[in-house]
Design a protein around this motif. Structure first.
Motif, mmCIF file in Angstrom:
data_model
loop_
_atom_site.group_PDB
_atom_site.id
_atom_site.type_symbol
_atom_site.label_atom_id
_atom_site.label_comp_id
_atom_site.label_asym_id
_atom_site.label_seq_id
_atom_site.Cartn_x
_atom_site.Cartn_y
_atom_site.Cartn_z
ATOM 1 N N ALA A 191 -4.523 50.162 16.591
ATOM 2 C CA ALA A 191 -5.815 50.981 17.119
ATOM 3 C C ALA A 191 -6.997 50.708 16.237
ATOM 4 N N PRO A 192 -7.175 49.498 16.017
ATOM 5 C CA PRO A 192 -8.432 49.023 15.164
ATOM 6 C C PRO A 192 -9.799 49.495 15.707
ATOM 7 N N GLY A 199 -17.095 50.931 22.751
ATOM 8 C CA GLY A 199 -16.130 51.464 23.288
ATOM 9 C C GLY A 199 -15.226 52.383 22.381
ATOM 10 N N ASP A 200 -15.205 52.279 21.109
ATOM 11 C CA ASP A 200 -14.369 52.874 19.996
ATOM 12 C C ASP A 200 -15.240 54.217 19.544
ATOM 13 N N ASP A 201 -14.364 55.213 19.200
ATOM 14 C CA ASP A 201 -14.914 56.337 18.491
ATOM 15 C C ASP A 201 -15.927 57.083 18.983
ATOM 16 N N ASP A 202 -17.296 56.372 18.518
ATOM 17 C CA ASP A 202 -18.569 57.136 18.302
ATOM 18 C C ASP A 202 -19.387 57.154 19.569
ATOM 19 N N HIS A 203 -19.219 55.718 20.455
ATOM 20 C CA HIS A 203 -19.894 55.624 21.818
ATOM 21 C C HIS A 203 -18.926 54.819 22.813
ATOM 22 N N ALA A 295 -0.101 35.156 11.568
ATOM 23 C CA ALA A 295 0.381 35.736 12.847
ATOM 24 C C ALA A 295 -0.116 36.981 12.724
ATOM 25 N N VAL A 296 -0.452 37.610 13.938
ATOM 26 C CA VAL A 296 -1.140 38.736 14.518
ATOM 27 C C VAL A 296 -0.519 39.663 15.423
ATOM 28 N N MET A 297 -0.115 40.844 15.048
ATOM 29 C CA MET A 297 0.494 41.726 16.218
ATOM 30 C C MET A 297 -0.710 42.955 16.301
ATOM 31 N N THR A 298 -1.321 42.959 17.543
ATOM 32 C CA THR A 298 -2.141 44.090 17.611
ATOM 33 C C THR A 298 -1.667 45.080 18.342
ATOM 34 N N VAL A 299 -1.779 46.320 18.059
ATOM 35 C CA VAL A 299 -1.092 47.519 18.713
ATOM 36 C C VAL A 299 -1.934 48.644 19.108
ATOM 37 N N GLY A 300 -1.854 49.086 20.361
ATOM 38 C CA GLY A 300 -2.492 50.190 20.922
ATOM 39 C C GLY A 300 -1.974 51.094 21.772
ATOM 40 N N GLY A 301 -2.402 52.205 21.974
ATOM 41 C CA GLY A 301 -1.690 53.203 23.011
ATOM 42 C C GLY A 301 -2.469 53.465 24.318
ATOM 43 N N TRP A 302 -1.947 53.584 25.413
ATOM 44 C CA TRP A 302 -2.506 53.578 26.472
ATOM 45 C C TRP A 302 -3.169 54.838 26.748
ATOM 46 N N PHE A 303 -2.833 56.082 25.972
ATOM 47 C CA PHE A 303 -3.308 57.281 26.025
ATOM 48 C C PHE A 303 -4.081 57.724 24.574
ATOM 49 N N ASP A 307 -9.453 54.869 20.017
ATOM 50 C CA ASP A 307 -9.579 53.482 19.939
ATOM 51 C C ASP A 307 -8.623 52.742 20.822
ATOM 52 N N LEU A 308 -8.847 53.119 22.298
ATOM 53 C CA LEU A 308 -8.028 52.282 23.165
ATOM 54 C C LEU A 308 -8.947 50.718 23.425
ATOM 55 N N TYR A 309 -10.297 50.814 23.140
ATOM 56 C CA TYR A 309 -10.872 49.623 23.212
ATOM 57 C C TYR A 309 -10.573 48.498 22.292
ATOM 58 N N GLY A 310 -10.351 49.091 21.186
ATOM 59 C CA GLY A 310 -10.108 48.069 20.018
ATOM 60 C C GLY A 310 -9.095 47.056 20.172
ATOM 61 N N PRO A 311 -7.835 47.592 20.247
ATOM 62 C CA PRO A 311 -6.545 46.715 20.468
ATOM 63 C C PRO A 311 -6.794 45.618 21.449
ATOM 64 N N LEU A 312 -7.217 46.047 22.694
ATOM 65 C CA LEU A 312 -7.318 45.151 23.804
ATOM 66 C C LEU A 312 -8.272 43.936 23.462
ATOM 67 N N HIS A 313 -9.313 44.388 22.728
ATOM 68 C CA HIS A 313 -10.471 43.376 22.432
ATOM 69 C C HIS A 313 -10.167 42.651 21.442
ATOM 70 N N VAL A 314 -9.514 43.128 20.427
ATOM 71 C CA VAL A 314 -9.171 42.041 19.133
ATOM 72 C C VAL A 314 -8.155 41.133 19.689
ATOM 73 N N TYR A 315 -7.146 41.627 20.457
ATOM 74 C CA TYR A 315 -6.154 40.527 21.074
ATOM 75 C C TYR A 315 -6.918 39.456 21.991
ATOM 76 N N ALA A 316 -7.879 39.917 22.765
ATOM 77 C CA ALA A 316 -8.488 39.063 23.798
ATOM 78 C C ALA A 316 -9.375 38.108 23.062
ATOM 79 N N ALA A 317 -10.081 38.609 21.880
ATOM 80 C CA ALA A 317 -10.848 37.619 21.198
ATOM 81 C C ALA A 317 -10.080 36.673 20.428
#
Length: 629
Positions: A191-192, A199-203, A295-303, A307-317
């Protein structure tokens, strides 16, 4: 006092609480109770000097067994590396109870300018892609200097280091990827915090998440003149209902004047940079995630409400810029940090019929053991995504899944929603009046802290409001699985010159759904409207996040935005519902519906406006979805 849930979330990010305060699995609880940290680890405290001379307070827990060499597992945090003092031990160390008997050298560090570390703290400090001098610093350089010192000075290490962290510590874990130290072999940003304007936290999409931001800044953001073991200050809204508090306080300018008093630098920066300018663009690590070696393992929660935005976009980048990198994404049915505690078999009113927390913690340990100890095999799947609704883990070669077919769900007359374009060829629309003095609440729960449960909350409390448009499919005859981003493509007009648009995607249970909620018989699942995803778009940013534009009153305009990803099955017999509204209060600040700098808006700027949603011909409003067959 800040609610226990808020403190628990922060403490879990920092690892400050003993795991006995979390709802552990029976096996983990027994293991934790039997494992004595002080009997098996030696704690030492260090002031590690950085390249500019500042010293960062660092705590090391090293195994007493010196017959083998151990890797480092490191968390850098702004929430405190304590407890402080050579004889004050944590009740548990590491990401979960399983790590303590496994054998690691656990390291916790106060990041620059927090708690017992020297220097000046900067929120989401920008990364310097090109250093101008040997004394220039950023979080990557602080990480490099820390690891370099640890490898050279802590006995019995095997020369390898891993990083992990949830939320803000997840941001610092991402920065460890950029440190480029040869000892860093594995990193897990969880949940970075990644882009606090988009998309994270503040806006989100330019809309200010005032409840979360105000609550956090009042707790976290006061100046720290000198190193201290007691940095945080508690804050009480003074009323039980956050909706009442923020509505009564009116404008953001009044809120700032009464409570922040220009003492908080970050809050001042938010007000000084209303648009997505260079200040915000410099604070995302995404453009820098190139030449990734660990090696990178990025983790996030659907709910995850934060910080739902963060993990999806770190992985994608990483996936885009680093072909061949060991890059794994894990997305589960969790709230913020929920993967780190408890069985993970339910959330609020919803059962998942699987112990997703146990499953994850086993995979997390496997990831670090393989990359830091050569124990076992590295993770084989590129993506593990839990499919809510169907309640099962699925693996994919990439995210979004390549096999997902993009289709459009069209808004229709009489509140219908269908995969066929509307038949109307002449002007057709639905409209509603939005009143800033009576904004649509984001939750039915009365609370003076932001309610994380809103991410899966029953939406019947808004479905009958006149300022909420409701569209739904017929009862599905077969299962419908959506995977990947949902894109709202709205054609709208307004009598004002600005407006927010919130799109909510909802799973409507059939009337005869069994009452199997984990919360018991008080929750009736028949007709339950489970929120699957929701997102807001501040209309003035519809064409550019950097250069806002007013609406022309009465003139149709396209407002297109990503509502973030899902992986959800709408079961046969259920309906897919979409709700559209223009306030989501007090989660999001009120839009005056007038083209102004909202941070400096006065009460006189707030006005009622009528919004139209068009659904015909070239102005056919729709929701684009990825469908898995």
């Amino acid at each position: 006092m800040i609610k226990l849930s808020r403190l628990l979330a922060l403490a879990l990010c920092a690892g400050l609480l003993a795991l006995s305060l979390s709802p552990l699995l029976p096996s983990s609880r027994a293991q934790n109770a039997a494992f004595d940290v002080k009997a098996n680890y030696v704690k030492s405290e260090h002031q590690i000097q950085m390249r500019d001379g500042k010293k960062l307070f660092t705590v090391v827990y090293a195994p007493k067994d010196a017959t083998q060499k151990y890797p480092f597992l490191i968390q850098r945090t702004p929430y405190g590396a304590g407890p402080y003092g050579p004889d004050a031990y944590r009740g548990a160390i590491g990401p979960s109870a399983a790590y303590m008997p496994e054998g690691y050298i656990f390291v916790y560090q106060d990041v620059r300018g927090t708690f017992m570390s020297e220097g000046e703290f900067e929120d989401v400090r920008p990364h310097l892609s090109k250093k101008k001098a040997k004394t220039d610093i950023d979080e990557a350089s602080d990480t490099y200097d820390t690891v370099d010192w640890l490898v050279k000075n802590i006995p019995n290490n095997n020369g390898r280091a891993g990083f992990y962290g949830i939320s803000y510590p997840g941001f610092y874990a991402t920065m460890a990827i950029l440190a480029d130290h040869p000892a860093i072999k594995a990193v897990s940003p969880q949940a970075p915090v990644t882009d606090v304007w988009l998309g994270d936290d503040d806006h989100h999409n330019g809309a200010f998440f005032q409840f979360e931001s105000f609550d956090f800044i009042m707790f976290f953001g006061l100046p720290r003149p000198a190193p201290t073991p007691n940095q945080f200050k508690n804050f009480n809204l003074g009323v039980p209902d956050g909706y009442e508090f923020f509505l009564n306080h009116g404008t953001l300018a009044k809120l700032k004047a009464q409570y922040l008093k220009d003492q908080n630098k970050y809050w001042n920066d938010v007000f000084s940079h209303p648009n997505y300018d260079g200040f915000w663009q410099a604070r995302t690590p995404l453009p820098h995630l190139k030449n990734v070696k660990p090696a990178v393992m990025t983790v996030g929660g659907w709910f995850d409400a934060e910080d739902l935005y963060g993990p999806l976009h770190v992985y994608a980048a990483i996936e885009k810029n680093n072909p061949g990198a060991q890059n794994t994404l894990v997305m589960g049915p969790w709230s913020h940090g929920g993967w780190g505690r408890g069985p993970g078999d339910a959330l609020g009113s919803i059962r998942f019929e699987a112990k997703t927390g146990e499953w994850f913690r086993a995979h997390e340990l496997k990831f670090f053991n393989a990359n830091l100890k050569d124990k076992g095999q590295p993770e084989q799947a590129d993506v593990w995504a839990f499919r809510t609704g169907a309640n099962e883990w699925k693996s994919f070669k990439q995210w979004p899944p390549a096999e997902a077919q993009i289709q459009a769900l069209y808004f229709q007359a009489n509140g219908k929603l269908a995969f066929t374009a509307p038949a109307e060829t002449k002007e057709a629309f639905d409209e509603y009046q939005s009143d800033p003095q009576r904004p649509v609440p984001y939750t039915a729960t009365v609370s003076n802290t932001r309610n994380a449960g809103y991410m899966i909350e029953d939406q019947r409390f808004t479905a009958n409001r006149p300022d909420v448009l409701v569209y739904q499919t017929e009862a599905l005859t077969t299962d419908l699985t959506l995977a990947g981003p949902l894109t709202a493509d709205l054609f709208v007009s307004t009598t004002g010159t600005d407006a927010d648009f919130i799109v909510k995607v909802i799973d409507v249970y059939p009337d005869d759904a069994p009452n199997n909620s984990p919360l018991g018989s008080q929750v009736k699942m028949g007709g339950f409207q489970m929120l699957v995803r929701a997102e807001v778009m501040r209309g003035k940013y519809r064409n550019s996040f950097s250069k806002p534009e007013p609406f022309v009153a009465g003139k149709p305009a396209e407002v297109k935005f990503n509502t973030q990803d899902v992986h959800h099955t709408f079961k046969a017999g259920h309906r897919l519902m979409v709700q559209v509204q223009s306030s989501w209060f007090p989660l999001v600040d009120r839009n005056p519906q007038k083209f102004v700098d909202i941070y400096r808006a006065t009460e006189a700027d707030f006005q009622q406006a009528t919004h139209r949603l068009y659904r015909y011909g070239k102005l056919s409003s729709q929701l684009k979805v990825g469908v898995l067959k």
